[in-house]
Design a protein around this motif. Structure first.
Motif, PDB file in Angstrom:
ATOM      1  N   GLU A   1       0.846  -1.192   0.000  1.00  0.00           N
ATOM      2  CA  GLU A   1       0.000   0.000   0.000  1.00  0.00           C
ATOM      3  C   GLU A   1       0.880   1.240   0.000  1.00  0.00           C
ATOM      4  N   PRO A   2       0.646   2.181  -0.902  1.00  0.00           N
ATOM      5  CA  PRO A   2       1.468   3.400  -0.947  1.00  0.00           C
ATOM      6  C   PRO A   2       1.405   4.159   0.371  1.00  0.00           C
ATOM      7  N   VAL A   3       2.512   4.782   0.723  1.00  0.00           N
ATOM      8  CA  VAL A   3       2.546   5.572   1.956  1.00  0.00           C
ATOM      9  C   VAL A   3       1.946   6.954   1.733  1.00  0.00           C
ATOM     10  N   GLY A   4       1.732   7.333   0.497  1.00  0.00           N
ATOM     11  CA  GLY A   4       1.165   8.636   0.177  1.00  0.00           C
ATOM     12  C   GLY A   4       1.395   8.953  -1.286  1.00  0.00           C
ATOM     13  N   ASP A   5       1.364  10.233  -1.603  1.00  0.00           N
ATOM     14  CA  ASP A   5       1.686  10.705  -2.957  1.00  0.00           C
ATOM     15  C   ASP A   5       2.768  11.758  -2.785  1.00  0.00           C
TER      16      ASP A   5
ATOM     17  N   GLY B   1      17.679   8.529 -11.966  1.00  0.00           N
ATOM     18  CA  GLY B   1      17.009   9.126 -13.107  1.00  0.00           C
ATOM     19  C   GLY B   1      15.959   8.179 -13.665  1.00  0.00           C
ATOM     20  N   ARG B   2      16.001   7.997 -14.967  1.00  0.00           N
ATOM     21  CA  ARG B   2      14.975   7.188 -15.627  1.00  0.00           C
ATOM     22  C   ARG B   2      15.268   5.691 -15.484  1.00  0.00           C
ATOM     23  N   ASP B   3      14.221   4.880 -15.555  1.00  0.00           N
ATOM     24  CA  ASP B   3      14.360   3.461 -15.850  1.00  0.00           C
ATOM     25  C   ASP B   3      15.248   2.719 -14.849  1.00  0.00           C
ATOM     26  N   THR B   4      14.978   2.903 -13.549  1.00  0.00           N
ATOM     27  CA  THR B   4      15.777   2.218 -12.532  1.00  0.00           C
ATOM     28  C   THR B   4      14.898   1.329 -11.665  1.00  0.00           C
ATOM     29  N   PHE B   5      15.488   0.238 -11.219  1.00  0.00           N
ATOM     30  CA  PHE B   5      14.800  -0.695 -10.328  1.00  0.00           C
ATOM     31  C   PHE B   5      14.373   0.004  -9.045  1.00  0.00           C
ATOM     32  N   ALA B   6      15.282   0.755  -8.423  1.00  0.00           N
ATOM     33  CA  ALA B   6      14.956   1.438  -7.180  1.00  0.00           C
ATOM     34  C   ALA B   6      13.837   2.449  -7.385  1.00  0.00           C
ATOM     35  N   GLY B   7      13.849   3.143  -8.508  1.00  0.00           N
ATOM     36  CA  GLY B   7      12.797   4.097  -8.798  1.00  0.00           C
ATOM     37  C   GLY B   7      11.437   3.424  -8.922  1.00  0.00           C
ATOM     38  N   ASP B   8      11.415   2.224  -9.502  1.00  0.00           N
ATOM     39  CA  ASP B   8      10.159   1.493  -9.635  1.00  0.00           C
ATOM     40  C   ASP B   8       9.634   1.061  -8.268  1.00  0.00           C
ATOM     41  N   LEU B   9      10.524   0.605  -7.392  1.00  0.00           N
ATOM     42  CA  LEU B   9      10.087   0.237  -6.042  1.00  0.00           C
ATOM     43  C   LEU B   9       9.476   1.441  -5.331  1.00  0.00           C
ATOM     44  N   LEU B  10      10.147   2.579  -5.414  1.00  0.00           N
ATOM     45  CA  LEU B  10       9.629   3.769  -4.747  1.00  0.00           C
ATOM     46  C   LEU B  10       8.279   4.188  -5.314  1.00  0.00           C
ATOM     47  N   ALA B  11       8.109   4.075  -6.629  1.00  0.00           N
ATOM     48  CA  ALA B  11       6.828   4.439  -7.241  1.00  0.00           C
ATOM     49  C   ALA B  11       5.696   3.572  -6.688  1.00  0.00           C
ATOM     50  N   ARG B  12       5.981   2.308  -6.458  1.00  0.00           N
ATOM     51  CA  ARG B  12       4.965   1.407  -5.904  1.00  0.00           C
ATOM     52  C   ARG B  12       4.630   1.740  -4.456  1.00  0.00           C
ATOM     53  N   LEU B  13       5.525   2.468  -3.815  1.00  0.00           N
ATOM     54  CA  LEU B  13       5.301   2.896  -2.434  1.00  0.00           C
ATOM     55  C   LEU B  13       4.719   4.305  -2.359  1.00  0.00           C
ATOM     56  N   GLY B  14       4.396   4.889  -3.504  1.00  0.00           N
ATOM     57  CA  GLY B  14       3.782   6.205  -3.529  1.00  0.00           C
ATOM     58  C   GLY B  14       4.767   7.351  -3.556  1.00  0.00           C
ATOM     59  N   VAL B  15       6.005   7.072  -3.998  1.00  0.00           N
ATOM     60  CA  VAL B  15       7.046   8.104  -4.068  1.00  0.00           C
ATOM     61  C   VAL B  15       7.394   8.344  -5.529  1.00  0.00           C
TER      62      VAL B  15
ATOM     63  N   LEU C   1      13.772  -8.758  -0.994  1.00  0.00           N
ATOM     64  CA  LEU C   1      12.536  -8.219  -1.565  1.00  0.00           C
ATOM     65  C   LEU C   1      11.314  -8.580  -0.732  1.00  0.00           C
ATOM     66  N   GLY C   2      11.374  -9.684  -0.008  1.00  0.00           N
ATOM     67  CA  GLY C   2      10.224 -10.099   0.793  1.00  0.00           C
ATOM     68  C   GLY C   2       9.908  -9.141   1.917  1.00  0.00           C
ATOM     69  N   GLU C   3      10.922  -8.587   2.547  1.00  0.00           N
ATOM     70  CA  GLU C   3      10.708  -7.665   3.657  1.00  0.00           C
ATOM     71  C   GLU C   3      10.821  -6.208   3.233  1.00  0.00           C
ATOM     72  N   ALA C   4      11.224  -5.966   2.003  1.00  0.00           N
ATOM     73  CA  ALA C   4      11.448  -4.596   1.540  1.00  0.00           C
ATOM     74  C   ALA C   4      10.211  -3.707   1.648  1.00  0.00           C
ATOM     75  N   PRO C   5       8.998  -4.162   1.305  1.00  0.00           N
ATOM     76  CA  PRO C   5       7.856  -3.251   1.413  1.00  0.00           C
ATOM     77  C   PRO C   5       7.674  -2.697   2.825  1.00  0.00           C
ATOM     78  N   ALA C   6       7.776  -3.560   3.834  1.00  0.00           N
ATOM     79  CA  ALA C   6       7.599  -3.106   5.211  1.00  0.00           C
ATOM     80  C   ALA C   6       8.759  -2.238   5.667  1.00  0.00           C
ATOM     81  N   VAL C   7       9.987  -2.639   5.330  1.00  0.00           N
ATOM     82  CA  VAL C   7      11.167  -1.884   5.761  1.00  0.00           C
ATOM     83  C   VAL C   7      11.177  -0.495   5.131  1.00  0.00           C
ATOM     84  N   LEU C   8      10.952  -0.418   3.828  1.00  0.00           N
ATOM     85  CA  LEU C   8      10.985   0.867   3.143  1.00  0.00           C
ATOM     86  C   LEU C   8       9.810   1.753   3.547  1.00  0.00           C
TER      87      LEU C   8
END
Length: 238
Positions: free
Chosen positions: A123-127, A143-157, A222-229
Motif C-alpha cells: 500500500e502506498p505511503v502517500g503521494d 534518473g529514468r528506468d531504474t529498479f529502485a525508482g520502480d520500487l519507490l513508485a509502488r510505495l507512492g514516491v 525483496l520479501g521484507e522490503a515493502p515493510a522496511v521501506l
C-alpha cells in the motif's frame, strides 16, 4: 553444479536457495554474513583468472553492475555466463527465476513467491515527490528506468528525475534543493548516507534514511522490503 556470482544480490539469492552451489563471489557480496566462498575481486574489477580457475558451470552477472570486457573474457575462456537485466520489479522477479530455475536448475524457491505476494499487497505511503541521491561529491540521483525508482513508485514516491535522459544524472545541489520535492530519499548504498551525512544538505526537506539493500537489491530482501521501506518513509515525517 558450481556457480560464481559477480552480483551481491544474486549471490544472496543463490545462497538462500541452494548455498552449496556457490564456488565464488565478489568482495562486495556481504549476504549471507557467514558466506564462506572464494572471493574473486570486485564487481567492476573481478579477477578473471581466479574465476576461470574455479571451473564454474555458470557465472551469474548483471549488465549494469559488471563490465562487458570482463564478461567477454570469461566467455572467451569457455565459461557459461548468464547476464541479468533488471530495470523494474517485474523484471527482477523474471530474472531471479531465470537465474535460479533455468540457470541453476533449481526448483522455484518459496522466498521468491513470498516476495511477489508481499509486493502485490503493498500500500502506498502517500503521494510524495522526491529526489533520490545515490552519491555526493558530485551529487548523483536516480534518473529514468531504474529498479529502485520502480520500487519507490509502488510505495507512492514519485522520483522527480524519472524523466531525465540519463539513468543516474549528476545534478547540482542547488537544483536538487529547488526541484520542489516533498522528500529526499537517502539510501546507505552505494554512498553510505546516514543521519550525519546527507540530511544536512536538504534542511528544508524531510529526509528518509533507507536501507540500500532493501531499495536496490533484487533477492531474498525483496520479501521484507515493502515493510522496511514503508517504515523508513513514514519515519521521515514524524
Amino acid at each position: 553444479m558450481r556457480v560464481v556470482s559477480l552480483v551481491p544480490s544474486l549471490t544472496e539469492a543463490v545462497a538462500a536457495t541452494e548455498p552449496g552451489l556457490l564456488a565464488g563471489a565478489t568482495d562486495w557480496c556481504s549476504h549471507p554474513a557467514d558466506l564462506d566462498v572464494v572471493r574473486i575481486g570486485g564487481t567492476k574489477n573481478p579477477d578473471v583468472e581466479a574465476v576461470v580457475a574455479l571451473r564454474p558451470d555458470l557465472v551469474v552477472a548483471n549488465e549494469e553492475e559488471n563490465r562487458l570486457p570482463d564478461l567477454d573474457a570469461l566467455r572467451a575462456a569457455g565459461l557459461r555466463v548468464l547476464v541479468t537485466e533488471v530495470r523494474d520489479l517485474p523484471g527482477a522477479f523474471r530474472e531471479l527465476e531465470r537465474v535460479l530455475v533455468t540457470g541453476c536448475g533449481l526448483a522455484r524457491p518459496a522466498w521468491l513467491d513470498a516476495a511477489e505476494e508481499a509486493w502485490a499487497a503493498v500500500e502506498p505511503v502517500g503521494d510524495l515527490r522526491a529526489v533520490v541521491p545515490v552519491w555526493r561529491r558530485p551529487w548523483m540521483v536516480l534518473g529514468r528506468d531504474t529498479f529502485a525508482g520502480d520500487l519507490l513508485a509502488r510505495l507512492g514516491v514519485r522520483n522527480l528525475y524519472a524523466g531525465h535522459a540519463e539513468r543516474y544524472p549528476r545534478v547540482p545541489l542547488a537544483e536538487l534543493d529547488a526541484a520542489g520535492a516533498d522528500l529526499v530519499v537517502l539510501p546507505d548504498e552505494p554512498y553510505a548516507f546516514h543521519a550525519g551525512d546527507g540530511p544536512e544538505a536538504f534542511p528544508a526537506t524531510a529526509a528518509a534514511l533507507v536501507s540500500g539493500r532493501h531499495l536496490t537489491w533484487y533477492g531474498p530482501s525483496l520479501g521484507e522490503a515493502p515493510a522496511v521501506l514503508s517504515g523508513a518513509l513514514r519515519a521521515a515525517f514524524r
